[in-house]
Scaffold this motif. Structure first.
Motif, PDB file in Angstrom:
ATOM      1  N   VAL A 129       0.861  -1.193   0.000  1.00 16.11           N
ATOM      2  CA  VAL A 129       0.000   0.000   0.000  1.00 16.11           C
ATOM      3  C   VAL A 129       0.892   1.236   0.000  1.00 16.11           C
ATOM      4  N   PRO A 130       0.529   2.277  -0.783  1.00 19.99           N
ATOM      5  CA  PRO A 130       1.356   3.488  -0.819  1.00 19.99           C
ATOM      6  C   PRO A 130       1.693   3.984   0.577  1.00 19.99           C
ATOM      7  N   LYS A 131       2.953   4.262   0.750  1.00 22.80           N
ATOM      8  CA  LYS A 131       3.399   4.735   2.052  1.00 22.80           C
ATOM      9  C   LYS A 131       2.859   6.126   2.329  1.00 22.80           C
ATOM     10  N   PRO A 132       2.587   6.424   3.541  1.00 22.75           N
ATOM     11  CA  PRO A 132       2.122   7.772   3.878  1.00 22.75           C
ATOM     12  C   PRO A 132       3.164   8.813   3.511  1.00 22.75           C
ATOM     13  N   ALA A 133       2.671  10.004   3.261  1.00 25.91           N
ATOM     14  CA  ALA A 133       3.578  11.101   2.909  1.00 25.91           C
ATOM     15  C   ALA A 133       4.577  11.342   4.042  1.00 25.91           C
ATOM     16  N   GLU A 134       5.850  11.485   3.644  1.00 25.11           N
ATOM     17  CA  GLU A 134       6.899  11.637   4.648  1.00 25.11           C
ATOM     18  C   GLU A 134       6.959  13.059   5.211  1.00 25.11           C
ATOM     19  N   ARG A 135       6.435  13.997   4.406  1.00 27.07           N
ATOM     20  CA  ARG A 135       6.528  15.384   4.892  1.00 27.07           C
ATOM     21  C   ARG A 135       5.559  15.612   6.058  1.00 27.07           C
ATOM     22  N   ASN A 136       5.948  16.395   7.033  1.00 23.96           N
ATOM     23  CA  ASN A 136       5.125  16.686   8.212  1.00 23.96           C
ATOM     24  C   ASN A 136       3.920  17.521   7.818  1.00 23.96           C
ATOM     25  N   ASN A 137       2.784  17.237   8.528  1.00 24.98           N
ATOM     26  CA  ASN A 137       1.550  18.016   8.384  1.00 24.98           C
ATOM     27  C   ASN A 137       0.964  17.933   6.961  1.00 24.98           C
ATOM     28  N   ASN A 138       1.269  16.854   6.219  1.00 28.45           N
ATOM     29  CA  ASN A 138       0.707  16.672   4.876  1.00 28.45           C
ATOM     30  C   ASN A 138       0.064  15.296   4.761  1.00 28.45           C
ATOM     31  N   VAL A 139      -1.034  15.215   3.961  1.00 26.97           N
ATOM     32  CA  VAL A 139      -1.663  13.952   3.606  1.00 26.97           C
ATOM     33  C   VAL A 139      -1.799  13.916   2.075  1.00 26.97           C
ATOM     34  N   THR A 140      -2.009  12.713   1.563  1.00 25.57           N
ATOM     35  CA  THR A 140      -2.214  12.526   0.127  1.00 25.57           C
ATOM     36  C   THR A 140      -3.629  12.029  -0.094  1.00 25.57           C
ATOM     37  N   ILE A 141      -4.345  12.656  -1.053  1.00 23.64           N
ATOM     38  CA  ILE A 141      -5.726  12.285  -1.328  1.00 23.64           C
ATOM     39  C   ILE A 141      -5.898  12.087  -2.833  1.00 23.64           C
ATOM     40  N   SER A 142      -6.730  11.096  -3.215  1.00 25.86           N
ATOM     41  CA  SER A 142      -7.071  10.843  -4.620  1.00 25.86           C
ATOM     42  C   SER A 142      -8.524  10.406  -4.708  1.00 25.86           C
ATOM     43  N   ILE A 143      -9.148  10.614  -5.893  1.00 27.62           N
ATOM     44  CA  ILE A 143     -10.566  10.301  -6.090  1.00 27.62           C
ATOM     45  C   ILE A 143     -10.683   9.510  -7.397  1.00 27.62           C
TER      46      ILE A 143
END
Length: 238
Positions: free
Chosen positions: A131-145
């Motif tokens: 599963v795609p790893k969570p974003a490494e940068r702090n205070n960020n999320v990744t979203i897709s639709i």
């Protein structure tokens, strides 16, 4: 007496005339016979000469054919000898070619095996892709639709401590100009439609669900809080 003598003289003259005519006729016949004999001799001579000339021609042709046959047979013998020499000369070349062809075939077989193995390895890697790893940068999320196709590809957005899956969705759709329809609030909030694709459009079980880090959630999107590095996916099911 005179009459008798005249008669005798006339008869004698007629006899002489008849004799002369007969002699002339005989002479004519003899001359004609001689001419015919001459013509026959001439013809026979001509035929004999033609026969001799034809016979000589046949003999010369036979001699020429015999000579040509000998020449052809000699040529064929020489050609066969040359072919044998060429075959003996080309034997080592053919063996070398066999060695080169066998080497090329072995190399091709190894290449094809490697090529056949490489897609298998890639398929296995694709299947085993985590599963795609969570974003490494702090205070960020990744979203897709994903609806009937990709509506929004992976997009990084900054989050706060109070953000939920629903607030992230509302903020990103507003920024990208994507239509969004939500009913209720808090724990009763429900996403009815995204990008003009609504629930029940493709059957009684169709509608929108969300996943966080590849896992479906049973909580309402309005109360599920996100953490920095989370990966959110909204998809339309049937």
């Amino acid at each position: 007496m005179k009459k008798i003598s005249l008669i005798v003289v006339s008869i004698f003259l007629l006899f002489l005339a008849g004799c002369t005519e007969s002699t002339t006729n005989q002479d004519l016949l003899a001359s004609k016979h001689q001419q015919t004999e001459k013509t026959v001799q001439i013809k026979t001579n001509i035929t004999e000469e033609t026969f001799k000339s034809q016979a000589e021609e046949f003999k010369t042709e036979d001699v020429i054919e015999e000579k040509e046959g000998k020449i052809v047979s000699n040529n064929t013998k020489e050609e066969k000898a040359e072919q044998k020499k060429d075959s003996t000369k080309t034997l080592p070349v053919s063996s070398a070619e066999k060695e080169t062809t066998s080497k090329s075939q072995s190399e091709k077989s190894t290449q094809t095996k490697k090529e056949a193995d490489s897609p298998k390895e890639t398929k296995q890697e694709e299947k085993a892709a985590p599963v795609p790893k969570p974003a490494e940068r702090n205070n960020n999320v990744t979203i897709s639709i994903n609806g009937k196709g990709v509506i929004l590809s992976n997009t990084t957005i900054e989050v706060t401590s109070n953000d939920t899956v629903l607030t992230i969705l509302q903020r990103v759709t507003k920024a990208q100009g994507i239509s969004l329809s939500v009913r209720g609030s808090g724990g009763m909030s429900y996403v009815e439609g995204i990008n003009n694709l609504f629930e029940f459009d493709y059957g009684p079980q169709s509608g929108w669900i969300y996943k966080v880090n590849g896992t479906s959630q049973n909580k309402s999107a309005g109360i599920y809080k996100v953490n920095p590095g989370d990966v959110i996916l909204w998809e339309y099911t049937e």
